[in-house]
Design a protein around this motif. Structure first.
Motif, PDB file in Angstrom:
ATOM      1  N   LEU A   1      -6.195  -1.260  -6.189  1.00  0.00           N
ATOM      2  CA  LEU A   1      -6.952  -0.113  -5.703  1.00  0.00           C
ATOM      3  C   LEU A   1      -6.136   1.138  -6.015  1.00  0.00           C
ATOM      4  CD1 LEU A   1      -9.428   0.924  -4.025  1.00  0.00           C
ATOM      5  CD2 LEU A   1      -7.927   0.798  -2.021  1.00  0.00           C
TER       6      LEU A   1
ATOM      7  N   LEU B   1       0.866  -1.173   0.000  1.00  0.00           N
ATOM      8  CA  LEU B   1       0.000   0.000   0.000  1.00  0.00           C
ATOM      9  C   LEU B   1       0.906   1.228   0.000  1.00  0.00           C
ATOM     10  CD1 LEU B   1      -3.249   0.548   1.910  1.00  0.00           C
ATOM     11  CD2 LEU B   1      -1.524   2.349   1.933  1.00  0.00           C
TER      12      LEU B   1
ATOM     13  N   LYS C   1      -7.925  -6.303   0.982  1.00  0.00           N
ATOM     14  CA  LYS C   1      -7.221  -6.745  -0.213  1.00  0.00           C
ATOM     15  C   LYS C   1      -5.841  -7.292   0.137  1.00  0.00           C
ATOM     16  CE  LYS C   1      -9.525  -3.672  -3.534  1.00  0.00           C
ATOM     17  NZ  LYS C   1      -9.976  -4.728  -4.469  1.00  0.00           N
TER      18      LYS C   1
ATOM     19  N   ALA D   1      -8.485  -1.543   1.568  1.00  0.00           N
ATOM     20  CA  ALA D   1      -7.112  -1.897   1.197  1.00  0.00           C
ATOM     21  C   ALA D   1      -6.570  -3.016   2.073  1.00  0.00           C
ATOM     22  CB  ALA D   1      -6.214  -0.673   1.282  1.00  0.00           C
TER      23      ALA D   1
ATOM     24  N   LYS E   1      -2.629   3.888  -3.387  1.00  0.00           N
ATOM     25  CA  LYS E   1      -2.642   2.685  -4.225  1.00  0.00           C
ATOM     26  C   LYS E   1      -2.448   1.426  -3.384  1.00  0.00           C
ATOM     27  CE  LYS E   1      -0.629   4.566  -8.506  1.00  0.00           C
ATOM     28  NZ  LYS E   1       0.428   4.309  -9.521  1.00  0.00           N
ATOM     29  N   PHE E   2      -3.205   0.374  -3.731  1.00  0.00           N
ATOM     30  CA  PHE E   2      -2.858  -0.957  -3.256  1.00  0.00           C
ATOM     31  C   PHE E   2      -2.448  -1.761  -4.477  1.00  0.00           C
ATOM     32  CE2 PHE E   2      -3.894  -5.449  -2.878  1.00  0.00           C
ATOM     33  CZ  PHE E   2      -3.009  -5.782  -1.861  1.00  0.00           C
TER      34      PHE E   2
END
Length: 257
Positions: free
Chosen positions: A150, A50, A177, A174, A99-100
């Motif tokens: 993501l 992440l 995920k 996240a 962002k993931f």
């Protein structure tokens, strides 16, 4: 692939060029398992992360992070909290994206059948966006990857564009995920270990059979030759469908950051 051994040795002798400068702990068992086999060579990997990426917009009306000029405000390979993200955002002066990015692995393979084995294990383990690329000179590469990513913009020119409550929600998503990503890596490692073991056992048995039974080898070759000149069947006999190589492989090209 010709001269695969020297190419593998040269590749593994290179210094790690990643930002971290070494293997992610969670990806290490898979990488070591593959590199311990003579027919595989890993070229890059990430266990999943992440990140808060900061950059500048392309222009005043477009929100797109320039990869060349971007910086990381936060990066973690483990689940994190909303407070960690909020603290990192306090340093923001440009455009920031959360962002993931799930597990990704690139593997150089000696033969196409090796790539097919690895690809099959990857897809069955949940990495359904995996594929095989055959390049110039017979270079065979497998990319192991999935689609549960993501990417959400959070701030523009240093100004936070969403609420703290929404950030808490995003981090919850996240982290889910991330947990699924960890399960897939564990499943991939176990399935790969079993597939390699079964493959080695099958190859060993075949070599012993051919060594001690030359007649078997002769008949097998003869059968293969006859298969190339099979006479036409009768009008009432159905032909078996041929294997379609193009549909059995997911050929694609990938551009890495």
């Amino acid at each position: 692939m010709a001269a695969f051994g020297p190419r593998k040795a040269q590749r593994l002798a290179r210094a790690d060029g990643s930002r971290k400068g070494g293997l992610d702990e969670r990806a290490a068992p898979v990488v070591r398992l593959l590199n311990g086999q003579s027919r595989f060579c890993t070229t890059s990997s990430c266990s999943g992360r992440l990140v808060l990426v900061q950059g500048r917009a392309v222009d005043g009306d477009s929100f797109e992070i320039q990869k060349k000029d971007c910086s990381w405000l936060l990066v973690t390979h483990e689940p994190c909290s909303g407070s960690e993200v909020m603290t990192a955002l306090e340093k923001a002066t440009g455009d920031v994206v959360l962002k993931f990015e799930p597990f990704v692995l690139h593997v150089l393979c000696q033969e196409l059948q090796d790539a097919q084995l690895l690809h099959s294990v990857a897809v069955n383990s949940g990495f359904r966006n995996s594929g095989i690329t055959v390049g110039k000179g017979g270079k065979i590469m497998v990319a192991v990857r999935s689609t549960h990513c993501l990417e959400v913009p959070l701030s523009h020119r240093g100004k936070l564009m969403v609420s703290e409550e929404y950030i808490e929600f995003l981090i919850h998503v996240a982290n889910q995920k991330m947990e699924e990503n960890i399960r897939r890596i564990d499943r991939f490692f176990k399935c790969l270990e079993l597939a390699l073991k079964n493959s080695a056992s099958t190859n060993s048995s075949l070599e012993k059979t051919e060594k001690h039974c030359p007649v078997y080898l002769h008949r097998r070759k003869r059968k293969n030759i006859q298969g190339l000149h099979t006479p036409p069947r009768g009008p009432n006999e159905e032909l078996e469908p041929e294997d379609d190589v193009e549909t059995s492989l997911d050929i694609f090209a990938e551009i890495m950051i």
